[in-house]
Design a protein around this motif. Structure first.
Motif, PDB file in Angstrom:
ATOM      1  N   ALA A   1      -0.906  11.887   6.137  1.00  0.00           N
ATOM      2  CA  ALA A   1      -0.505  13.158   5.523  1.00  0.00           C
ATOM      3  C   ALA A   1      -0.797  13.087   4.030  1.00  0.00           C
ATOM      4  O   ALA A   1       0.103  12.899   3.196  1.00  0.00           O
ATOM      5  CB  ALA A   1       0.981  13.410   5.774  1.00  0.00           C
ATOM      6  N   TRP A   2      -2.077  13.228   3.661  1.00  0.00           N
ATOM      7  CA  TRP A   2      -2.475  13.115   2.262  1.00  0.00           C
ATOM      8  C   TRP A   2      -2.015  14.324   1.455  1.00  0.00           C
ATOM      9  O   TRP A   2      -1.975  15.445   1.961  1.00  0.00           O
ATOM     10  CB  TRP A   2      -3.993  13.002   2.144  1.00  0.00           C
ATOM     11  CG  TRP A   2      -4.610  11.819   2.815  1.00  0.00           C
ATOM     12  CD1 TRP A   2      -5.473  11.842   3.866  1.00  0.00           C
ATOM     13  CD2 TRP A   2      -4.414  10.439   2.486  1.00  0.00           C
ATOM     14  NE1 TRP A   2      -5.840  10.559   4.224  1.00  0.00           N
ATOM     15  CE2 TRP A   2      -5.211   9.683   3.391  1.00  0.00           C
ATOM     16  CE3 TRP A   2      -3.652   9.771   1.528  1.00  0.00           C
ATOM     17  CZ2 TRP A   2      -5.257   8.294   3.355  1.00  0.00           C
ATOM     18  CZ3 TRP A   2      -3.702   8.379   1.498  1.00  0.00           C
ATOM     19  CH2 TRP A   2      -4.488   7.658   2.393  1.00  0.00           C
TER      20      TRP A   2
ATOM     21  N   VAL B   1       6.174   1.233  15.641  1.00  0.00           N
ATOM     22  CA  VAL B   1       4.734   1.017  15.820  1.00  0.00           C
ATOM     23  C   VAL B   1       4.025   2.322  16.171  1.00  0.00           C
ATOM     24  O   VAL B   1       2.947   2.620  15.640  1.00  0.00           O
ATOM     25  CB  VAL B   1       4.483  -0.048  16.905  1.00  0.00           C
ATOM     26  CG1 VAL B   1       3.024  -0.062  17.325  1.00  0.00           C
ATOM     27  CG2 VAL B   1       4.880  -1.431  16.387  1.00  0.00           C
ATOM     28  N   ARG B   2       4.629   3.105  17.024  1.00  0.00           N
ATOM     29  CA  ARG B   2       4.038   4.397  17.390  1.00  0.00           C
ATOM     30  C   ARG B   2       3.929   5.300  16.162  1.00  0.00           C
ATOM     31  O   ARG B   2       2.908   5.986  15.964  1.00  0.00           O
ATOM     32  CB  ARG B   2       4.873   5.077  18.480  1.00  0.00           C
ATOM     33  CG  ARG B   2       4.821   4.362  19.821  1.00  0.00           C
ATOM     34  CD  ARG B   2       5.798   4.993  20.811  1.00  0.00           C
ATOM     35  NE  ARG B   2       5.838   4.273  22.062  1.00  0.00           N
ATOM     36  CZ  ARG B   2       5.032   4.492  23.095  1.00  0.00           C
ATOM     37  NH1 ARG B   2       4.088   5.422  23.002  1.00  0.00           N
ATOM     38  NH2 ARG B   2       5.150   3.798  24.202  1.00  0.00           N
ATOM     39  N   HIS B   3       4.986   5.315  15.367  1.00  0.00           N
ATOM     40  CA  HIS B   3       4.998   6.125  14.151  1.00  0.00           C
ATOM     41  C   HIS B   3       3.937   5.634  13.175  1.00  0.00           C
ATOM     42  O   HIS B   3       3.195   6.432  12.579  1.00  0.00           O
ATOM     43  CB  HIS B   3       6.388   6.053  13.521  1.00  0.00           C
ATOM     44  CG  HIS B   3       6.565   6.921  12.328  1.00  0.00           C
ATOM     45  ND1 HIS B   3       7.662   6.826  11.488  1.00  0.00           N
ATOM     46  CD2 HIS B   3       5.786   7.908  11.807  1.00  0.00           C
ATOM     47  CE1 HIS B   3       7.543   7.715  10.516  1.00  0.00           C
ATOM     48  NE2 HIS B   3       6.419   8.384  10.682  1.00  0.00           N
ATOM     49  N   LEU B   4       3.845   4.317  13.001  1.00  0.00           N
ATOM     50  CA  LEU B   4       2.883   3.732  12.067  1.00  0.00           C
ATOM     51  C   LEU B   4       1.445   4.063  12.474  1.00  0.00           C
ATOM     52  O   LEU B   4       0.633   4.480  11.641  1.00  0.00           O
ATOM     53  CB  LEU B   4       3.077   2.219  12.011  1.00  0.00           C
ATOM     54  CG  LEU B   4       2.122   1.438  11.105  1.00  0.00           C
ATOM     55  CD1 LEU B   4       2.315   1.826   9.644  1.00  0.00           C
ATOM     56  CD2 LEU B   4       2.331  -0.075  11.278  1.00  0.00           C
ATOM     57  N   GLU B   5       1.136   3.900  13.738  1.00  0.00           N
ATOM     58  CA  GLU B   5      -0.231   4.150  14.193  1.00  0.00           C
ATOM     59  C   GLU B   5      -0.588   5.637  14.091  1.00  0.00           C
ATOM     60  O   GLU B   5      -1.720   5.988  13.734  1.00  0.00           O
ATOM     61  CB  GLU B   5      -0.399   3.639  15.620  1.00  0.00           C
ATOM     62  CG  GLU B   5      -0.357   2.110  15.691  1.00  0.00           C
ATOM     63  CD  GLU B   5      -0.557   1.568  17.096  1.00  0.00           C
ATOM     64  OE1 GLU B   5      -0.223   2.300  18.060  1.00  0.00           O
ATOM     65  OE2 GLU B   5      -1.035   0.427  17.226  1.00  0.00           O
ATOM     66  N   ALA B   6       0.377   6.500  14.392  1.00  0.00           N
ATOM     67  CA  ALA B   6       0.128   7.936  14.253  1.00  0.00           C
ATOM     68  C   ALA B   6      -0.088   8.309  12.790  1.00  0.00           C
ATOM     69  O   ALA B   6      -0.960   9.126  12.462  1.00  0.00           O
ATOM     70  CB  ALA B   6       1.303   8.724  14.833  1.00  0.00           C
TER      71      ALA B   6
ATOM     72  N   MET C   1       0.832  -1.208   0.000  1.00  0.00           N
ATOM     73  CA  MET C   1       0.000   0.000   0.000  1.00  0.00           C
ATOM     74  C   MET C   1       0.865   1.255   0.000  1.00  0.00           C
ATOM     75  O   MET C   1       0.629   2.198  -0.766  1.00  0.00           O
ATOM     76  CB  MET C   1      -0.908  -0.005   1.227  1.00  0.00           C
ATOM     77  CG  MET C   1      -2.005  -1.039   1.218  1.00  0.00           C
ATOM     78  SD  MET C   1      -3.425  -0.521   0.233  1.00  0.00           S
ATOM     79  CE  MET C   1      -4.111   0.765   1.282  1.00  0.00           C
ATOM     80  N   LEU C   2       1.862   1.279   0.861  1.00  0.00           N
ATOM     81  CA  LEU C   2       2.714   2.460   0.983  1.00  0.00           C
ATOM     82  C   LEU C   2       3.520   2.695  -0.299  1.00  0.00           C
ATOM     83  O   LEU C   2       3.761   3.838  -0.689  1.00  0.00           O
ATOM     84  CB  LEU C   2       3.655   2.305   2.177  1.00  0.00           C
ATOM     85  CG  LEU C   2       2.977   2.302   3.554  1.00  0.00           C
ATOM     86  CD1 LEU C   2       3.961   1.883   4.631  1.00  0.00           C
ATOM     87  CD2 LEU C   2       2.389   3.667   3.867  1.00  0.00           C
ATOM     88  N   ALA C   3       3.925   1.620  -0.943  1.00  0.00           N
ATOM     89  CA  ALA C   3       4.700   1.753  -2.172  1.00  0.00           C
ATOM     90  C   ALA C   3       3.828   2.199  -3.338  1.00  0.00           C
ATOM     91  O   ALA C   3       4.173   3.124  -4.084  1.00  0.00           O
ATOM     92  CB  ALA C   3       5.383   0.433  -2.509  1.00  0.00           C
ATOM     93  N   ALA C   4       2.691   1.546  -3.505  1.00  0.00           N
ATOM     94  CA  ALA C   4       1.829   1.844  -4.653  1.00  0.00           C
ATOM     95  C   ALA C   4       1.149   3.200  -4.540  1.00  0.00           C
ATOM     96  O   ALA C   4       0.980   3.907  -5.542  1.00  0.00           O
ATOM     97  CB  ALA C   4       0.775   0.747  -4.810  1.00  0.00           C
TER      98      ALA C   4
ATOM     99  N   ALA D   1       7.708   9.943   4.627  1.00  0.00           N
ATOM    100  CA  ALA D   1       7.181   9.153   5.750  1.00  0.00           C
ATOM    101  C   ALA D   1       6.776   7.759   5.286  1.00  0.00           C
ATOM    102  O   ALA D   1       7.025   6.761   5.976  1.00  0.00           O
ATOM    103  CB  ALA D   1       5.992   9.872   6.372  1.00  0.00           C
ATOM    104  N   ALA D   2       6.137   7.677   4.104  1.00  0.00           N
ATOM    105  CA  ALA D   2       5.717   6.380   3.578  1.00  0.00           C
ATOM    106  C   ALA D   2       6.921   5.489   3.303  1.00  0.00           C
ATOM    107  O   ALA D   2       6.907   4.287   3.625  1.00  0.00           O
ATOM    108  CB  ALA D   2       4.901   6.574   2.306  1.00  0.00           C
TER     109      ALA D   2
END
Length: 303
Positions: free
Chosen positions: A155-156, A144-149, A56-59, A68-69
């Motif tokens: 940040a669209w 994990v904290r970064h991912l959940e935030a 998802m993050l790559a595509a 960030a992605a």
């Protein structure tokens, strides 16, 4: 999902992707608990969840904060890698048991089973310990904290606020094109280590194309589901092939050690040859499923 009179979705790309990302993070954390408790299939589930998120993050990286992605995708890769060794041992153990189950039950088989089991159990325990150490590390906790935030408040970019179908169709088309190119590349050349690497790359591309297509089923429905199924069939065949390659390597290493120990590695060599024959059959299967996944009727709607 709100619809217009024509049946087309009015939602934005961000509105389509946000709940999918959130669900995948929830899935990852659930499998993490399973890994800590040594639950069956938890290691596999964690790796799949991590790969889905990375896909998802790559595509869809162009629709969010790219830096960030990319950082999260790299951390997901490290986490899946840290967990992966135990799963590889489980895969090889299952294949070895199946191979030995077809051999005559004599002392040679018993000795070979003991030698292989000892090697794989040691590998599994070491890998499992490394998995838990990674999950308990400050690095993983920060990730994990970064991912959940990130998922709570993505940040669209401005592009992500555009109409979902218009924004996401080209990204899915690009992903499918990437998958087709990797698959065609894997079909070239003669069997051997270089082709094994290309087939492994094609397998990873098939997974990514599958996960991206599946994430867009809520938007594109049956058309995206068919893409996902086609990629999955390629993924399964190439996954079995990679398992053969991995098992052959373990059998070869154990056979070499048996020879150094003064034992006869004949049975180990025979098992390795059987796995090589299975890999050859899977290469033929790959040609068939790759052709099915490349048919124009499957992807015409993406243009």
């Amino acid at each position: 999902m709100p619809k217009s009179d024509s049946g087309r979705s009015r939602v934005s790309a961000a509105e389509v992707l946000a709940p999918v990302l959130a669900a995948q993070v929830t899935d990852l954390r659930a499998w993490e608990v399973g890994v800590r408790l040594a639950q069956p299939e938890a290691t596999h589930g964690f790796r799949v969840a991590a790969r889905r998120l990375r896909s998802m993050l790559a595509a869809f990286g162009p629709l969010m904060d790219q830096e960030a992605a990319d950082e999260l995708a790299e951390q997901l890769k490290r986490a899946a890698g840290a967990i992966g060794g135990a799963r590889d041992s489980e895969i090889v153990q299952a294949r070895v048991e199946a191979l030995l189950g077809e051999e005559a039950d004599d002392l040679d088989v018993a000795g070979t089973r003991e030698r292989l089991s000892r090697r794989l159990e040691e590998s599994y325990e070491a890998s499992r310990q490394a998995s838990i150490e990674h999950l308990d590390s400050p690095e993983y906790d920060a990730f994990v904290r970064h991912l959940e935030a990130f998922v709570d408040l993505p940040a669209w970019t401005d592009a992500a606020r555009g109409r979902a179908e218009k924004v996401l169709r080209p990204l899915l088309r690009a992903e499918w094109s990437r998958f087709r190119k990797r698959t065609q590349r894997a079909l070239t050349g003669t069997p051997g280590p270089e082709q094994d690497v290309r087939m492994h790359d094609a397998r990873k591309s098939a997974k990514r194309a599958r996960y991206v297509a599946e994430s867009l089923v809520p938007l594109f429905g049956r058309r995206a589901r068919r893409l996902g199924k086609a990629a999955e069939r390629v993924q399964v065949v190439l996954g079995d092939h990679q398992d053969c390659v991995l098992t052959q390597r373990v059998l070869r290493e154990v056979g070499e050690q048996a020879f150094r120990d003064g034992e006869n590695p004949f049975l180990l060599g025979r098992l390795q040859a059987r796995e090589a024959a299975a890999a050859a059959d899977l290469r033929a299967d790959f040609t068939r499923v790759a052709a099915a996944a490349d048919r124009p009727s499957l992807r015409r709607w993406l243009d």
